[in-house]
Enzyme design. Structure first.
Site, PDB file in Angstrom:
ATOM      1  N   ASP A  75     -65.350   1.550  15.699  1.00 16.16           N
ATOM      2  CA  ASP A  75     -64.655   2.351  16.714  1.00 16.16           C
ATOM      3  C   ASP A  75     -63.639   1.573  17.549  1.00 16.16           C
ATOM      4  O   ASP A  75     -62.667   2.127  18.030  1.00 16.16           O
ATOM      5  CB  ASP A  75     -65.681   3.009  17.653  1.00 16.16           C
ATOM      6  CG  ASP A  75     -66.680   2.011  18.232  1.00 16.16           C
ATOM      7  OD1 ASP A  75     -66.534   0.801  17.978  1.00 16.16           O
ATOM      8  OD2 ASP A  75     -67.622   2.436  18.937  1.00 16.16           O
ATOM      9  N   HIS A  76     -63.846   0.268  17.698  1.00 17.41           N
ATOM     10  CA  HIS A  76     -62.966  -0.493  18.597  1.00 17.41           C
ATOM     11  C   HIS A  76     -61.668  -0.951  17.926  1.00 17.41           C
ATOM     12  O   HIS A  76     -60.706  -1.260  18.605  1.00 17.41           O
ATOM     13  CB  HIS A  76     -63.696  -1.730  19.135  1.00 17.41           C
ATOM     14  CG  HIS A  76     -64.676  -1.419  20.231  1.00 17.41           C
ATOM     15  ND1 HIS A  76     -65.791  -0.639  20.036  1.00 17.41           N
ATOM     16  CD2 HIS A  76     -64.711  -1.799  21.530  1.00 17.41           C
ATOM     17  CE1 HIS A  76     -66.470  -0.558  21.174  1.00 17.41           C
ATOM     18  NE2 HIS A  76     -65.836  -1.250  22.097  1.00 17.41           N
ATOM     19  N   ASP A  85     -73.104  -3.737  23.252  1.00 12.99           N
ATOM     20  CA  ASP A  85     -71.997  -3.164  23.991  1.00 12.99           C
ATOM     21  C   ASP A  85     -72.553  -2.749  25.344  1.00 12.99           C
ATOM     22  O   ASP A  85     -73.637  -2.173  25.428  1.00 12.99           O
ATOM     23  CB  ASP A  85     -71.443  -1.936  23.260  1.00 12.99           C
ATOM     24  CG  ASP A  85     -70.156  -1.453  23.897  1.00 12.99           C
ATOM     25  OD1 ASP A  85     -69.082  -1.719  23.330  1.00 12.99           O
ATOM     26  OD2 ASP A  85     -70.233  -0.824  24.965  1.00 12.99           O
ATOM     27  N   SER A  91     -67.931  -6.438  29.896  1.00 12.31           N
ATOM     28  CA  SER A  91     -68.357  -6.313  28.502  1.00 12.31           C
ATOM     29  C   SER A  91     -69.553  -7.185  28.141  1.00 12.31           C
ATOM     30  O   SER A  91     -69.862  -8.172  28.799  1.00 12.31           O
ATOM     31  CB  SER A  91     -67.175  -6.707  27.627  1.00 12.31           C
ATOM     32  OG  SER A  91     -67.586  -6.989  26.330  1.00 12.31           O
ATOM     33  N   ARG A 126     -69.447  -8.691  25.281  1.00  9.88           N
ATOM     34  CA  ARG A 126     -68.891  -9.567  24.235  1.00  9.88           C
ATOM     35  C   ARG A 126     -69.327 -11.015  24.438  1.00  9.88           C
ATOM     36  O   ARG A 126     -69.023 -11.639  25.450  1.00  9.88           O
ATOM     37  CB  ARG A 126     -67.364  -9.434  24.177  1.00  9.88           C
ATOM     38  CG  ARG A 126     -66.632  -9.848  25.431  1.00  9.88           C
ATOM     39  CD  ARG A 126     -65.149  -9.464  25.382  1.00  9.88           C
ATOM     40  NE  ARG A 126     -65.003  -8.038  25.627  1.00  9.88           N
ATOM     41  CZ  ARG A 126     -63.996  -7.491  26.323  1.00  9.88           C
ATOM     42  NH1 ARG A 126     -63.024  -8.230  26.810  1.00  9.88           N
ATOM     43  NH2 ARG A 126     -63.942  -6.178  26.513  1.00  9.88           N
TER      44      ARG A 126
HETATM   45  C1  MIC Z   1     -65.822  -2.521  26.671  1.00 13.50           C
HETATM   46  O1  MIC Z   1     -65.921  -1.354  27.036  1.00 13.50           O
HETATM   47  O2  MIC Z   1     -65.395  -3.432  27.396  1.00 13.50           O
HETATM   48  C2  MIC Z   1     -66.254  -2.889  25.269  1.00 13.50           C
HETATM   49  C3  MIC Z   1     -65.043  -3.269  24.513  1.00 13.50           C
HETATM   50  O3  MIC Z   1     -66.822  -1.768  24.635  1.00 13.50           O
HETATM   51  C4  MIC Z   1     -67.254  -4.022  25.363  1.00 13.50           C
HETATM   52  C5  MIC Z   1     -67.672  -4.587  24.078  1.00 13.50           C
HETATM   53  C6  MIC Z   1     -66.685  -5.514  23.479  1.00 13.50           C
HETATM   54  O4  MIC Z   1     -66.060  -6.287  24.174  1.00 13.50           O
HETATM   55  O5  MIC Z   1     -66.560  -5.473  22.261  1.00 13.50           O
HETATM   56  C7  MIC Z   1     -68.508  -3.710  26.154  1.00 13.50           C
HETATM   57  O6  MIC Z   1     -68.481  -2.847  26.986  1.00 13.50           O
HETATM   58  O7  MIC Z   1     -69.524  -4.390  25.968  1.00 13.50           O
HETATM   59 FE1  SF4 Z   2     -65.175   2.014  23.537  1.00 14.65          FE
HETATM   60 FE2  SF4 Z   2     -66.194   0.452  25.446  1.00 14.65          FE
HETATM   61 FE3  SF4 Z   2     -64.232   2.213  25.967  1.00 14.65          FE
HETATM   62 FE4  SF4 Z   2     -66.611   3.105  25.422  1.00 14.65          FE
HETATM   63  S1  SF4 Z   2     -66.050   1.843  27.156  1.00 14.65           S
HETATM   64  S2  SF4 Z   2     -64.702   3.907  24.590  1.00 14.65           S
HETATM   65  S3  SF4 Z   2     -67.329   1.631  23.890  1.00 14.65           S
HETATM   66  S4  SF4 Z   2     -64.124   0.398  24.649  1.00 14.65           S
END
Ligand code: MIC
Ligand code: SF4
Length: 754
Positions: free
Chosen positions: A95-96, A160, A643, A645
């Site tokens: 999805d990302h 996530d 995040s 991450r």
């Molecule tokens: C976000 O909303 O910041 C993300 C991208 O979904 C991250 C995960 C990521 O950095 O891949 C999260 O919320 O953990």
């Molecule tokens: Fe995607 Fe994170 Fe945004 Fe949700 S908050 S739509 S998981 S990037």
């Protein structure tokens, strides 16, 4: 038919006995959060009461979910663990990595071309190790989980931070770094400090323009971005029962924005309705049989002050719609007051875009309420002044919304329907209207609004609101528009007012989907081959980290002293960098490039103490690395907010940073640093942050005695030869010190499996 009814029934078969035992050992009635935690203890023995905010506890989560941007690193680590299959039901969601530009069809096609190497890798690893795979376009992880996997009383972890969304169906669902997920995939317990408990009592009923989203926008304003740290937020009261399950999901989703470990709601009829509507009557039936175990005890909710560490009360009947922002999700302003604040702060009043959807707000209720506003624009001859973008949360919701004519309403206003994916929410937005860095304003129904988050432009001021409010503001094109009181001039020159939004909780004709995008893994994946090209720029097999030697901590240089907010987006930016999430060396080139240097207030411009010259953070750090010199990063409060991450920890680790010393940490990031074998430390005296100077050298004088509950002593030598001695606190327990000594938690797993 639910994906894992047998697993769910097995969880339910144990709940009663375990919860009763927990009531016994704690000698008190229980909150829902406690019921779920105590019924998921790793050893199943409910014979001890845990101290909230203190005891580390081993848990046995029921499920794991990973998304493409974090799954790559998680699975690269899991591949090293030497297991044949995952020990716990796991799914991967693509999805990302899908950019939003021209609309779903073209964007998805382009993503499949540009990221096929990564998608193929994830698909083959999933197939090999028994992991369910949701293809690109199938939807956003948290919406797909809510529609298919979340169940009342369950515990899940996900790589996530918005995994917490599943609290909308009464779960304890927690965001973790990949290394935590690897533990559970490998059949080991998952460790968490037993959380504190915040109770939010909701009374009254939403009405008019106010939406579920406004509950969490309000709570964020009260608790701020770090107010929920180390706590589970439990919502209860008559107001809670009046919210839809998906509305509850939205509230839990943004619990990540206040740093909460997770948020949850007790099982009620709204959840039952959602389960039945999403073809899971079997789960609803099973839940109904043990209802009282899937919510907090009456006595707790009757006397919340006695049982929660903190209690907040919100009357939904009086709650006003809010817009939060810019640049931080806790800057909450009631809609009618935003104009004044914007003028005072010089935020652009003209709104260029209204974005609706994401994992946070793409339920049927959200889309139908926002569409009711969009339809009024057509009926009342209002030409929208901003562009509209929609990113549905799943193919099921997209298909259903299309069938029921909701998407068409937006299309009639010229909206672009993006792929069922994160897109503009995570910098995966190729914004057609702006190339430069002009100051501008957007409104969206997502969750985060950190600088550069949506479009990479630090001058984009993003405000978070409910989908219906975003629709209204986008139609007006003005940030100071208050649809409750203001009128708009239509094409016939008449002043018209928007009526309150109306919507439906669930689709009257039920959900539908043609192809949901799910691929089940094969029975026996042992012959499935996983390929990673040695010259790939997207994927790189991992090499274990070497433990940091005590002797290396005697002449440590300051890499950067970060000023102000330093989120994971500042440490490891998303957007264009998402393409390197599976390649540690390449992604390390974004290490801390968004952090503001406290000495010159610039980003990516730090002093190299070896040459006296200024350069980018990654380049400077690579020079220290080449010389075998360890470094330290210093930061402010809530460092690593945002995040899950783990790249934000792995990159500094890979480049040779030994320690991160800050005023306070966000939970997931602190754990991620520990997992990767680094020192995550906090100033015992916050003011010592001010002592740190640009040319400082650090000597960890007592690292040899690194032990739980014992602060470390650091001698800081300044350029003029003067010294300060400071104390650094830490939260490492014995096991976590072993990770540090082994070089990483993964090194330890490998050793144990060998
Ligand atoms: C976000 O909303 O910041 C993300 C991208 O979904 C991250 C995960 C990521 O950095 O891949 C999260 O919320 O953990
Ligand atoms: Fe995607 Fe994170 Fe945004 Fe949700 S908050 S739509 S998981 S990037």
């Amino acid at each position: 038919m639910a994906f894992d009814i047998d697993m769910i029934k097995s969880v339910y078969s144990k709940i009663a006995e375990r919860v009763d035992a927990a009531r016994e050992v704690t000698g008190k009635p229980l909150t829902l959060a406690e019921k779920i935690l105590y019924s998921h203890l790793w050893d199943g023995k409910t014979d001890k009461a845990f101290v909230r905010g203190k005891d580390y506890v081993d848990f046995a989560p029921d499920r794991i979910a990973c998304q493409d941007a974090t799954a790559q690193m998680a699975l690269l680590q899991f591949m090293q663990a030497g297991k044949k299959t995952v020990a716990v039901p796991t799914t991967v969601h693509c999805d990302h990595l899908i950019q939003a530009k021209q609309g779903a069809a073209k964007d998805l096609k382009r993503a499949n071309e540009t990221s096929n190497e990564v998608f193929d890798f994830l698909e083959s690893v999933s197939n090999k190790y028994g992991i369910g795979f949701w293809k690109p376009g199938a939807g956003i992880i948290h919406q797909v989980v809510l529609e298919n996997y979340a169940f009342p009383g369950g515990m899940m972890i996900g790589t996530d931070s918005h995994t917490v969304n599943a609290g909308g169906l009464g779960m304890v669902a927690i965001g973790v770094g990949g290394a935590d997920a690897v533990d559970v995939m490998a059949g080991m317990p998952w460790e968490l400090k037993f959380p504190k408990l915040i109770g939010v009592k909701l009374t009254g009923e939403l009405n008019g323009w106010t939406a579920s989203k406004d509950v969490i926008l309000k709570v964020a304003g009260i608790l701020t971005v770090k107010g929920g740290t180390g706590a589970i937020v439990e919502y209860f009261g008559p107001g809670a029962r009046n919210l839809s399950a998906t509305g509850k999901g939205t509230i839990c989703n943004m619990g990540a924005e206040i740093g909460a470990t997770t948020s949850t709601f007790g099982y009620d009829e709204s959840m039952e309705r959602f389960l039945r509507a999403t073809d899971r009557s079997d789960v609803a039936d099973a839940a109904n049989e043990i209802k009282e175990y899937l919510t907090g005890d009456d006595e707790v909710y009757a006397n919340p002050e006695q049982y929660f560490d903190q209690v907040i009360e919100i009357n939904l009947s009086e709650l006003r719609p809010h817009l939060n922002g810019p640049f931080t999700p806790d800057l909450a302003t009631p809609v009618g007051e935003l104009g004044k604040k914007a003028k005072e702060n010089d935020w652009p009043l003209k709104v260029d875009w209204g974005l609706i959807g994401s994992c946070t707000n793409s339920s049927y209720e959200d889309l139908s309420r926002a569409a009711s506003i969009a339809q009024q624009a057509i009926d009342k001859k209002l030409k929208p002044k901003s562009d509209f973008g929609i990113n549905p949360g799943s193919e099921q919701i997209r298909f259903t919304a299309e069938r029921d004519g909701l998407l068409e309403v937006f299309e009639n206003l010229g909206a672009t329907i993006f792929t069922n994916a994160c897109g503009p929410c995570i910098g995966q937005w190729d914004r057609s209207d702006r190339k430069g860095d002009e100051k501008n304003t957007i409104v969206h129904s997502f969750n985060r609004n950190f600088s550069k988050r949506a479009d990479g432009n630090p001058n984009t001021h993003a405000f978070v609101g409910s989908p219906e409010m975003v629709a209204a503001i986008a139609i007006s094109g003005r940030l100071d528009f208050d649809p409750m009181n203001d009128t708009l001039l239509n094409e016939d020159g008449q002043e018209v007012k928007l009526d309150v939004p109306v919507g439906l909780e669930l689709p009257p004709e039920g959900f539908a989907v043609d192809e949901n995008g799910y691929l089940a893994p094969t029975e026996d994946g042992s012959s499935v081959e996983v390929k990673v090209a040695s010259d790939s720029e997207r994927l790189q097999l991992l090499t274990p980290f070497e433990p940091i030697q005590d002797s290396e901590l005697k002449n440590v240089k300051l890499l950067i002293k970060a000023f102000g907010k330093c989120t994971t987006d500042h440490i490891s930016m998303a957007g264009p960098w998402l393409r390197y999430r599976g390649h540690l060396d390449n992604i390390s080139n974004n290490c801390l490039i968004g952090a503001v240097n406290a000495y010159n207030k610039k980003t990516n411009f730090v002093k190299n103490q070896l040459t006296g010259e200024y350069g980018g953070v990654p380049d400077t750090q690579r020079e220290y690395k080449a010389k075998g010199i360890k470094t330290i990063v210093v930061g402010d409060h809530n460092y690593g907010e945002g995040s899950s991450r783990e790249h934000a920890a792995m990159e500094p680790r890979f480049l040779g940073v030994a320690a991160v010393l800050v005023k306070s940490f966000a939970r997931i990031h602190e754990t991620n640093l520990k997992k990767q074998g680094m020192l995550a430390l906090t100033f015992a005296n916050e003011n010592d942050y001010d002592l740190i100077q640009e040319d400082d050298t650090f000597n960890f004088v007592d690292i040899e005695n690194f032990a739980p509950d014992t602060p470390l002593t650091i001698e800081v030598t300044h350029a003029d030869g003067s010294k300060d001695t400071i104390k650094a606190n830490h939260t490492y327990n014995d096991a976590q010190i072993t990770w540090y000594r082994e070089g990483s938690a993964l090194n330890l797993i490998k050793k144990q499996n060998a």
